[in-house]
Design a protein around this motif. Structure first.
Motif, PDB file in Angstrom:
ATOM      1  N   PRO A  69     -18.818   7.887 -10.926  1.00  0.00           N
ATOM      2  CA  PRO A  69     -17.859   8.344  -9.908  1.00  0.00           C
ATOM      3  C   PRO A  69     -16.454   7.864 -10.269  1.00  0.00           C
ATOM      4  N   VAL A  70     -15.485   8.711 -10.019  1.00  0.00           N
ATOM      5  CA  VAL A  70     -14.098   8.385 -10.346  1.00  0.00           C
ATOM      6  C   VAL A  70     -13.448   7.736  -9.129  1.00  0.00           C
ATOM      7  N   ASP A  71     -12.746   6.648  -9.371  1.00  0.00           N
ATOM      8  CA  ASP A  71     -12.029   5.961  -8.298  1.00  0.00           C
ATOM      9  C   ASP A  71     -10.598   6.497  -8.254  1.00  0.00           C
ATOM     10  N   PHE A  72     -10.290   7.230  -7.197  1.00  0.00           N
ATOM     11  CA  PHE A  72      -8.965   7.831  -7.056  1.00  0.00           C
ATOM     12  C   PHE A  72      -8.026   6.981  -6.207  1.00  0.00           C
ATOM     13  N   SER A  73      -8.391   5.746  -5.920  1.00  0.00           N
ATOM     14  CA  SER A  73      -7.578   4.896  -5.036  1.00  0.00           C
ATOM     15  C   SER A  73      -6.134   4.786  -5.499  1.00  0.00           C
ATOM     16  N   GLN A  74      -5.935   4.495  -6.786  1.00  0.00           N
ATOM     17  CA  GLN A  74      -4.572   4.317  -7.295  1.00  0.00           C
ATOM     18  C   GLN A  74      -3.823   5.638  -7.297  1.00  0.00           C
ATOM     19  N   VAL A  75      -4.487   6.712  -7.667  1.00  0.00           N
ATOM     20  CA  VAL A  75      -3.847   8.037  -7.690  1.00  0.00           C
ATOM     21  C   VAL A  75      -3.397   8.412  -6.280  1.00  0.00           C
ATOM     22  N   LYS A  76      -4.281   8.198  -5.301  1.00  0.00           N
ATOM     23  CA  LYS A  76      -3.932   8.513  -3.908  1.00  0.00           C
ATOM     24  C   LYS A  76      -2.748   7.665  -3.454  1.00  0.00           C
ATOM     25  N   ALA A  77      -2.748   6.395  -3.807  1.00  0.00           N
ATOM     26  CA  ALA A  77      -1.638   5.508  -3.440  1.00  0.00           C
ATOM     27  C   ALA A  77      -0.332   5.975  -4.067  1.00  0.00           C
ATOM     28  N   ASP A  78      -0.406   6.414  -5.323  1.00  0.00           N
ATOM     29  CA  ASP A  78       0.797   6.891  -6.013  1.00  0.00           C
ATOM     30  C   ASP A  78       1.336   8.171  -5.369  1.00  0.00           C
TER      31      ASP A  78
ATOM     32  N   ILE B 123       5.390  10.694  -1.408  1.00  0.00           N
ATOM     33  CA  ILE B 123       5.570  11.314  -0.095  1.00  0.00           C
ATOM     34  C   ILE B 123       6.463  10.444   0.789  1.00  0.00           C
ATOM     35  N   THR B 124       6.217   9.144   0.768  1.00  0.00           N
ATOM     36  CA  THR B 124       6.981   8.214   1.592  1.00  0.00           C
ATOM     37  C   THR B 124       8.414   8.056   1.100  1.00  0.00           C
ATOM     38  N   ALA B 125       8.587   7.957  -0.210  1.00  0.00           N
ATOM     39  CA  ALA B 125       9.912   7.712  -0.782  1.00  0.00           C
ATOM     40  C   ALA B 125      10.819   8.942  -0.724  1.00  0.00           C
ATOM     41  N   HIS B 126      10.243  10.128  -0.822  1.00  0.00           N
ATOM     42  CA  HIS B 126      11.042  11.357  -0.887  1.00  0.00           C
ATOM     43  C   HIS B 126      10.456  12.432   0.028  1.00  0.00           C
TER      44      HIS B 126
ATOM     45  N   ALA C 132       8.735  17.395  -4.672  1.00  0.00           N
ATOM     46  CA  ALA C 132       7.808  16.433  -5.272  1.00  0.00           C
ATOM     47  C   ALA C 132       6.858  15.876  -4.208  1.00  0.00           C
ATOM     48  N   ALA C 133       7.376  15.615  -3.015  1.00  0.00           N
ATOM     49  CA  ALA C 133       6.531  15.122  -1.924  1.00  0.00           C
ATOM     50  C   ALA C 133       5.519  16.185  -1.523  1.00  0.00           C
ATOM     51  N   GLN C 134       5.952  17.441  -1.481  1.00  0.00           N
ATOM     52  CA  GLN C 134       5.038  18.523  -1.125  1.00  0.00           C
ATOM     53  C   GLN C 134       3.937  18.676  -2.172  1.00  0.00           C
ATOM     54  N   MET C 135       4.317  18.617  -3.445  1.00  0.00           N
ATOM     55  CA  MET C 135       3.318  18.706  -4.524  1.00  0.00           C
ATOM     56  C   MET C 135       2.355  17.518  -4.448  1.00  0.00           C
ATOM     57  N   SER C 136       2.890  16.343  -4.173  1.00  0.00           N
ATOM     58  CA  SER C 136       2.042  15.160  -4.041  1.00  0.00           C
ATOM     59  C   SER C 136       1.071  15.331  -2.876  1.00  0.00           C
ATOM     60  N   ALA C 137       1.562  15.854  -1.758  1.00  0.00           N
ATOM     61  CA  ALA C 137       0.710  16.062  -0.586  1.00  0.00           C
ATOM     62  C   ALA C 137      -0.380  17.093  -0.869  1.00  0.00           C
ATOM     63  N   LEU C 138      -0.042  18.151  -1.592  1.00  0.00           N
ATOM     64  CA  LEU C 138      -1.047  19.151  -1.954  1.00  0.00           C
ATOM     65  C   LEU C 138      -2.157  18.519  -2.799  1.00  0.00           C
ATOM     66  N   ASN C 139      -1.765  17.704  -3.769  1.00  0.00           N
ATOM     67  CA  ASN C 139      -2.755  17.036  -4.623  1.00  0.00           C
ATOM     68  C   ASN C 139      -3.550  15.990  -3.854  1.00  0.00           C
ATOM     69  N   LEU C 140      -2.866  15.225  -3.025  1.00  0.00           N
ATOM     70  CA  LEU C 140      -3.536  14.216  -2.208  1.00  0.00           C
ATOM     71  C   LEU C 140      -4.527  14.886  -1.250  1.00  0.00           C
TER      72      LEU C 140
ATOM     73  N   ALA D 293      -6.332  14.727   5.087  1.00  0.00           N
ATOM     74  CA  ALA D 293      -5.689  15.737   4.244  1.00  0.00           C
ATOM     75  C   ALA D 293      -4.676  16.529   5.059  1.00  0.00           C
ATOM     76  N   LEU D 294      -5.060  16.899   6.264  1.00  0.00           N
ATOM     77  CA  LEU D 294      -4.178  17.650   7.153  1.00  0.00           C
ATOM     78  C   LEU D 294      -2.936  16.834   7.513  1.00  0.00           C
ATOM     79  N   THR D 295      -3.132  15.555   7.777  1.00  0.00           N
ATOM     80  CA  THR D 295      -2.010  14.667   8.099  1.00  0.00           C
ATOM     81  C   THR D 295      -1.027  14.585   6.934  1.00  0.00           C
ATOM     82  N   ALA D 296      -1.556  14.467   5.723  1.00  0.00           N
ATOM     83  CA  ALA D 296      -0.691  14.388   4.537  1.00  0.00           C
ATOM     84  C   ALA D 296       0.153  15.655   4.402  1.00  0.00           C
ATOM     85  N   LEU D 297      -0.476  16.804   4.584  1.00  0.00           N
ATOM     86  CA  LEU D 297       0.253  18.067   4.448  1.00  0.00           C
ATOM     87  C   LEU D 297       1.281  18.247   5.565  1.00  0.00           C
ATOM     88  N   LYS D 298       0.904  17.904   6.768  1.00  0.00           N
ATOM     89  CA  LYS D 298       1.835  18.063   7.892  1.00  0.00           C
ATOM     90  C   LYS D 298       3.042  17.144   7.755  1.00  0.00           C
TER      91      LYS D 298
END
Length: 124
Positions: free
Chosen positions: A5-14, A19-22, A27-35, A48-53
């Motif tokens: 299993p792949v641990d996506f913890s760091q990727v999700k944090a990044d 999203i938080t910084a910008h 870039a934030a929208q693309m990050s939210a789509l991937n997250l 996921a819905l919260t991230a996109l909203k």
């Protein structure tokens, strides 16, 4: 052999850092789509819905339309079809997003079927 299993913890944090910084950026929208994609795979639809909203905006950009599309899909997955239809209708009402119109109308028709509104589903 079963894949590890792949641990996506760091990727999700990044993604969350971007999203938080910008928050108003593409870039934030693309990050939210991937997250949101990762969170959905993990069964965390609400997160996921919260991230996109959090990156939703009124721009006429491609990425903004994709955010709206995904918000609608997540709502539909939660059986919130009327909300999903309303979100998609905003995109369909925008001429700039013409490339998404037929796909979103198909999604709307599927939602209307779930809502037992076959007349609207067939009309679409």
């Amino acid at each position: 052999a079963k894949p590890e299993p792949v641990d996506f913890s760091q990727v999700k944090a990044d993604f969350q850092k971007v999203i938080t910084a910008h928050p108003k950026s593409i870039a934030a929208q693309m990050s939210a789509l991937n997250l949101a994609s990762i969170l959905s795979e993990e069964g965390k639809t609400e997160e996921a819905l919260t991230a996109l909203k959090s990156v939703e905006n009124k721009s006429n950009g491609l990425v903004s339309f994709l955010v709206q599309q995904q918000i609608g899909l997540l709502l539909a997955d939660q059986d919130k079809c009327q909300e999903a239809v309303d979100v998609w209708q905003k995109v369909i009402g925008n001429k700039t997003a013409a490339f998404l119109h037929s796909e979103l109308q198909l999604q709307q028709a599927l939602c209307y079927s779930k809502l037992n509104d076959t007349a609207k589903a067939e009309a679409l």
